[in-house]
Scaffold this motif. Sequence first.
Motif, PDB file in Angstrom:
ATOM      1  N   GLN A 156       0.825  -1.211   0.000  1.00  0.00           N
ATOM      2  CA  GLN A 156       0.000   0.000   0.000  1.00  0.00           C
ATOM      3  C   GLN A 156       0.864   1.269   0.000  1.00  0.00           C
ATOM      4  OE1 GLN A 156      -2.661   0.312   3.298  1.00  0.00           O
ATOM      5  NE2 GLN A 156      -3.863   1.914   2.306  1.00  0.00           N
ATOM      6  N   LYS A 157       1.830   1.305   0.910  1.00  0.00           N
ATOM      7  CA  LYS A 157       2.681   2.498   1.008  1.00  0.00           C
ATOM      8  C   LYS A 157       3.539   2.643  -0.254  1.00  0.00           C
ATOM      9  CE  LYS A 157       4.177   6.111   2.999  1.00  0.00           C
ATOM     10  NZ  LYS A 157       3.248   7.224   3.179  1.00  0.00           N
ATOM     11  N   ALA A 158       4.017   1.501  -0.769  1.00  0.00           N
ATOM     12  CA  ALA A 158       4.857   1.554  -1.977  1.00  0.00           C
ATOM     13  C   ALA A 158       4.046   2.122  -3.140  1.00  0.00           C
ATOM     14  CB  ALA A 158       5.382   0.164  -2.319  1.00  0.00           C
ATOM     15  N   MET A 159       2.795   1.659  -3.272  1.00  0.00           N
ATOM     16  CA  MET A 159       1.963   2.173  -4.367  1.00  0.00           C
ATOM     17  C   MET A 159       1.763   3.675  -4.197  1.00  0.00           C
ATOM     18  SD  MET A 159      -1.021  -0.552  -5.312  1.00  0.00           S
ATOM     19  CE  MET A 159      -1.902  -0.308  -3.789  1.00  0.00           C
ATOM     20  N   GLU A 160       1.468   4.074  -2.966  1.00  0.00           N
ATOM     21  CA  GLU A 160       1.227   5.504  -2.705  1.00  0.00           C
ATOM     22  C   GLU A 160       2.475   6.319  -3.084  1.00  0.00           C
ATOM     23  OE1 GLU A 160       0.065   6.518   1.416  1.00  0.00           O
ATOM     24  OE2 GLU A 160       1.396   8.233   1.085  1.00  0.00           O
ATOM     25  N   MET A 161       3.640   5.833  -2.650  1.00  0.00           N
ATOM     26  CA  MET A 161       4.873   6.586  -2.935  1.00  0.00           C
ATOM     27  C   MET A 161       5.123   6.699  -4.434  1.00  0.00           C
ATOM     28  SD  MET A 161       7.467   5.163  -0.009  1.00  0.00           S
ATOM     29  CE  MET A 161       8.922   5.986  -0.664  1.00  0.00           C
ATOM     30  N   MET A 162       4.847   5.618  -5.148  1.00  0.00           N
ATOM     31  CA  MET A 162       5.116   5.657  -6.596  1.00  0.00           C
ATOM     32  C   MET A 162       4.045   6.474  -7.325  1.00  0.00           C
ATOM     33  SD  MET A 162       6.667   1.933  -7.525  1.00  0.00           S
ATOM     34  CE  MET A 162       6.619   0.874  -6.110  1.00  0.00           C
ATOM     35  N   LEU A 163       2.784   6.266  -6.968  1.00  0.00           N
ATOM     36  CA  LEU A 163       1.710   6.955  -7.706  1.00  0.00           C
ATOM     37  C   LEU A 163       1.731   8.463  -7.463  1.00  0.00           C
ATOM     38  CD1 LEU A 163      -1.279   4.447  -7.275  1.00  0.00           C
ATOM     39  CD2 LEU A 163       0.131   4.802  -9.304  1.00  0.00           C
ATOM     40  N   THR A 164       2.120   8.870  -6.249  1.00  0.00           N
ATOM     41  CA  THR A 164       2.147  10.318  -5.985  1.00  0.00           C
ATOM     42  C   THR A 164       3.520  10.923  -6.258  1.00  0.00           C
ATOM     43  OG1 THR A 164       2.808  10.030  -3.688  1.00  0.00           O
ATOM     44  CG2 THR A 164       0.442  10.098  -4.104  1.00  0.00           C
ATOM     45  N   SER A 165       4.512  10.077  -6.432  1.00  0.00           N
ATOM     46  CA  SER A 165       5.908  10.523  -6.633  1.00  0.00           C
ATOM     47  C   SER A 165       6.457  11.287  -5.435  1.00  0.00           C
ATOM     48  CB  SER A 165       6.055  11.387  -7.899  1.00  0.00           C
ATOM     49  OG  SER A 165       5.888  10.606  -9.045  1.00  0.00           O
ATOM     50  N   LYS A 166       5.791  11.176  -4.270  1.00  0.00           N
ATOM     51  CA  LYS A 166       6.260  11.941  -3.105  1.00  0.00           C
ATOM     52  C   LYS A 166       7.298  11.145  -2.319  1.00  0.00           C
ATOM     53  CE  LYS A 166       2.459  14.982  -2.017  1.00  0.00           C
ATOM     54  NZ  LYS A 166       1.122  14.801  -1.527  1.00  0.00           N
ATOM     55  N   ILE A 217       4.509  -8.443   2.089  1.00  0.00           N
ATOM     56  CA  ILE A 217       3.788  -8.614   0.825  1.00  0.00           C
ATOM     57  C   ILE A 217       2.434  -9.291   1.046  1.00  0.00           C
ATOM     58  CG2 ILE A 217       3.839  -9.926  -1.358  1.00  0.00           C
ATOM     59  CD1 ILE A 217       5.594  -7.622  -1.574  1.00  0.00           C
ATOM     60  N   GLY A 218       2.415 -10.228   1.957  1.00  0.00           N
ATOM     61  CA  GLY A 218       1.176 -10.948   2.237  1.00  0.00           C
ATOM     62  C   GLY A 218       0.875 -11.977   1.164  1.00  0.00           C
ATOM     63  N   PRO A 219      -0.187 -12.754   1.354  1.00  0.00           N
ATOM     64  CA  PRO A 219      -0.542 -13.785   0.376  1.00  0.00           C
ATOM     65  C   PRO A 219      -1.063 -13.157  -0.922  1.00  0.00           C
ATOM     66  CG  PRO A 219      -2.168 -13.673   2.124  1.00  0.00           C
ATOM     67  CD  PRO A 219      -1.081 -12.724   2.503  1.00  0.00           C
ATOM     68  N   PRO A 220      -1.013 -13.914  -2.044  1.00  0.00           N
ATOM     69  CA  PRO A 220      -1.405 -13.355  -3.346  1.00  0.00           C
ATOM     70  C   PRO A 220      -2.791 -12.705  -3.339  1.00  0.00           C
ATOM     71  CG  PRO A 220      -0.373 -15.473  -3.669  1.00  0.00           C
ATOM     72  CD  PRO A 220      -0.465 -15.273  -2.188  1.00  0.00           C
ATOM     73  N   MET A 221      -3.735 -13.317  -2.619  1.00  0.00           N
ATOM     74  CA  MET A 221      -5.092 -12.772  -2.651  1.00  0.00           C
ATOM     75  C   MET A 221      -5.134 -11.354  -2.055  1.00  0.00           C
ATOM     76  SD  MET A 221      -8.350 -15.125  -1.962  1.00  0.00           S
ATOM     77  CE  MET A 221      -8.777 -14.515  -0.370  1.00  0.00           C
ATOM     78  N   ALA A 222      -4.394 -11.195  -0.933  1.00  0.00           N
ATOM     79  CA  ALA A 222      -4.361  -9.876  -0.283  1.00  0.00           C
ATOM     80  C   ALA A 222      -3.657  -8.871  -1.194  1.00  0.00           C
ATOM     81  CB  ALA A 222      -3.626  -9.983   1.050  1.00  0.00           C
ATOM     82  N   ALA A 223      -2.577  -9.331  -1.862  1.00  0.00           N
ATOM     83  CA  ALA A 223      -1.844  -8.424  -2.768  1.00  0.00           C
ATOM     84  C   ALA A 223      -2.758  -7.969  -3.897  1.00  0.00           C
ATOM     85  CB  ALA A 223      -0.611  -9.140  -3.320  1.00  0.00           C
ATOM     86  N   ARG A 224      -3.540  -8.935  -4.426  1.00  0.00           N
ATOM     87  CA  ARG A 224      -4.449  -8.584  -5.535  1.00  0.00           C
ATOM     88  C   ARG A 224      -5.453  -7.526  -5.091  1.00  0.00           C
ATOM     89  NH1 ARG A 224      -4.668 -14.103  -6.551  1.00  0.00           N
ATOM     90  NH2 ARG A 224      -3.106 -14.541  -8.119  1.00  0.00           N
ATOM     91  N   ALA A 225      -5.996  -7.716  -3.894  1.00  0.00           N
ATOM     92  CA  ALA A 225      -7.008  -6.771  -3.391  1.00  0.00           C
ATOM     93  C   ALA A 225      -6.396  -5.380  -3.222  1.00  0.00           C
ATOM     94  CB  ALA A 225      -7.579  -7.282  -2.069  1.00  0.00           C
ATOM     95  N   MET A 226      -5.167  -5.387  -2.702  1.00  0.00           N
ATOM     96  CA  MET A 226      -4.486  -4.109  -2.462  1.00  0.00           C
ATOM     97  C   MET A 226      -4.226  -3.386  -3.783  1.00  0.00           C
ATOM     98  SD  MET A 226      -3.405  -2.907   0.432  1.00  0.00           S
ATOM     99  CE  MET A 226      -2.732  -4.155   1.510  1.00  0.00           C
ATOM    100  N   VAL A 227      -3.722  -4.128  -4.757  1.00  0.00           N
ATOM    101  CA  VAL A 227      -3.418  -3.511  -6.058  1.00  0.00           C
ATOM    102  C   VAL A 227      -4.707  -3.025  -6.723  1.00  0.00           C
ATOM    103  CG1 VAL A 227      -2.478  -3.952  -8.377  1.00  0.00           C
ATOM    104  CG2 VAL A 227      -1.246  -4.757  -6.368  1.00  0.00           C
ATOM    105  N   GLN A 228      -5.789  -3.771  -6.493  1.00  0.00           N
ATOM    106  CA  GLN A 228      -7.081  -3.341  -7.058  1.00  0.00           C
ATOM    107  C   GLN A 228      -7.466  -1.954  -6.520  1.00  0.00           C
ATOM    108  OE1 GLN A 228      -8.393  -4.675  -9.585  1.00  0.00           O
ATOM    109  NE2 GLN A 228     -10.108  -3.223  -9.616  1.00  0.00           N
ATOM    110  N   LEU A 229      -7.204  -1.738  -5.248  1.00  0.00           N
ATOM    111  CA  LEU A 229      -7.496  -0.409  -4.668  1.00  0.00           C
ATOM    112  C   LEU A 229      -6.647   0.670  -5.363  1.00  0.00           C
ATOM    113  CD1 LEU A 229      -7.671  -1.074  -0.819  1.00  0.00           C
ATOM    114  CD2 LEU A 229      -9.551  -0.539  -2.375  1.00  0.00           C
ATOM    115  N   GLY A 230      -5.383   0.294  -5.609  1.00  0.00           N
ATOM    116  CA  GLY A 230      -4.492   1.217  -6.329  1.00  0.00           C
ATOM    117  C   GLY A 230      -5.044   1.530  -7.712  1.00  0.00           C
TER     118      GLY A 230
END
Length: 741
Positions: A156-166, A217-230
């Motif tokens: 989640q934090k990694a996506m936020e950092m990359m998507l916002t470039s902050k 990273i968590g299990p694949p299902m959790a990762a998928r859900a997280m990326v879906q939010l992204g």
Amino acid sequence: MAPSTYYSIDSQSGVALLYLSNPPVNALHPSLLSSFAENMALLQADASVKAIIITGDGPSAFSAGFDIPQFVKTQSGSGAKLPDVNAMLTALVENGPKPTVAAIKGSALGGGCEVAMATNARVATAKSVLGLPELQLGIIPGFGGTQRLPRLVGIQKAMEMMLTSKPLKAVEAKNRGLVDVVVANDDDLLPAAKQLALAMANGTTPRTCALSKTDKIGPPMAARAMVQLGRMQVAKNTPPGMKHPSMCLDAILVGATEGPEAGIKKEAEVFAEVVQHDVSKSLVHVFLSQRLTSKIRGVTDSGLRPRPMKCVAIIGGGLMGSGIATACVLNGIDVVLKEVNQKFLEGGMQRVAANLMSSVKKGRMTKEKYEQCMSRLKGTITYEGFDRADMVIEAALEDIGLKQKIFAELEQVCRKDCILSTNTSTIDINVVGAKTNAINRIIGNHFFSPAHIMKLLEIIKTDSTDKQVILDTIAFGKAIKKVPVVVGNCTGFAVNRVFFPYTMAACLLVDLGVDPYRIDKVIKAFGMPMGPLRLADLVGIEVGVHVGGQFVQNFSDRTYASELMHRMRDGDRLGEKNKKGFYNYDAKRRATPAGRDVEAILAASGAALDAKAANTAAQLRQIKQKVRSFSDKDIVDFIMLPVVNESSRVVAEGIVDKASDLDIASVLSMGFPPYRGGPIKMADLRGAASVRDRLASFAAMFTPVGLGGFFEPCDYLQSCARAGVTLADGRSALGTQMARL
Ligand SMILES: NC(=O)c1ccc[n+]([C@@H]2O[C@H](COP(=O)([O-])OP(=O)(O)OC[C@H]3O[C@@H](n4cnc5c(N)ncnc54)[C@H](O)[C@@H]3O)[C@@H](O)[C@H]2O)c1
């Protein structure tokens, strides 16, 4: 010295110190990366070395990332060959026989952060920042960042950092797991890094390899859900056609569900694709071109030195004068503000105070700084204090007689070396100075509203302006944190000139029966902050009438004199100013389409076009039919290509020093979408021939009703299209042919 790395080995402790060296920010140039790979291999193989610290040369950066001009070369296929950086980072930095530590001072951004994440631990000074801002350049991290960052800070934090470039500051980076140790002082950095490196070498502290971590990273299902939010966030915040943010998430997801090797492979595939997209080419162009606007041939390379502007006198404390005063006092410049009477002066001073206070209220400025800024501001209703001024900026009303009178007075009251400048938006600078003998020190300082916020400063030089005056004004612009763009003296200067067709084309469409709100919607979707009719409301319909009239008068061969704005003004639809324009405005300046309130005005303006084309009524009917079935793309071309056409003329006439200056001016004033690069870059990515052909087809369509001139491709565009050269390079590429244009 070529960008490279160098190292030393402390024979006592066995700790090697490897420096990334490419001042000032240690950008990762291909030659630095090759040297890095070579020296890492040497150090990993050296039996006397127990551990390796990687750090940045100089005081300001570990590394601010990949060398951006290299992207341009990569994009054009002429870039130097890179070593396999991913393989090197994995084999020699992350999993080599000796542990590695990154000692970070200043910025570790982009590729710099990716190198740091590949080490086994990171030690940073408290003032350091770490982040992956690649998405702002239309690319994604390419040295394993999409894989290591999620494993260190969580998806989640990694996506936020990359998507916002902050980026993160060091302390937060430590709390998140990106940094292992934060030290307060620069002097503590290398000792702390050494201690940690030796502890890993002797096994008392475990080595971490980010790429093998799984706990965050968590299990694949959790990762998928997280990326879906992204993905939902991307869908909401990303302009259509911009694919790299969601492709970045693809790489994260593959790594999180199929493992790091698959993730790295996916990242490399995505990187190779997005680096060739027009979005990336445009964003890199804007990034690099912005730095070049303050380099003006014959001025900044003339050996002259800029004189500091310590005191600026401003005439007029209205909307613009107060904004300009705010920008000056904020940046340490003393201001003398002159108004016509005490009441207006107080109003102007209060506007400056309110501008500053709004930053205090938002927590962006301390009360002390506010007091400090206000203490730099002195008011007057005479010319008292003008003898102190290094520069005057006139921001009185847009009236030729008034400005000429003011300039004649300024010549009397100011020092002989004082720069006399005007913020006029439309009046010829030579005309402003006509009643003086000071034309060599008169210059245009064209700010955009709100002047303390908008980044562009359009500096207008005349044929008589001294080089020193131009140089000083550029330095002044930089001192008040503007991006100065120097342009020649012509109707509308550069920005207003190239954008006059923006509103005129929209008026023509409305007169032909196209819904104004559809036009605004389509142009907003193209990426402009607002459509031309909403913009007309914002600027003020009366201003539009006045400025539009100037263009019709001066460029009669290529303007469309719609009655729309005049009829809006006569119908008391003045725009935001009186809350009634093409839109109605509530107390919070929220706009809703005025619809039926302006129906009669639109119909009357359309009827005026019908009347003018009465002799060609059948042809006009045909045009209306075609225009009403226009697709969104047709509307964009209809409005934006005349802007490109006028931009081509501005480049051809040498009104701007470099074509890219016009792109930057358009991005920073009109909000032209940076991911389209500016009018010239956009046209060059599409191809001059394609732009010429589309304009020619509009011209052919409108010639029977006498309006073809509005679209007729200009000579420069035609020459570039014929020669197969870009509009950016046309002036140099066409050489002598250009002289005849
Ligand atoms: N409003 C914009 O968005 C914008 C943008 C760029 C440039 N400009 C230009 O900036 C100038 C000022 O525009 P504005 O919007 O701030 O106007 P404004 O009407 O808000 O302010 C002008 C001020 O100048 C004062 N003034 C007039 N004569 C004076 C004199 N002899 N001495 C001192 N003060 C005097 C007036 O009292 C008034 O307060 C104009 O030339 C305008 O074309 C405006």
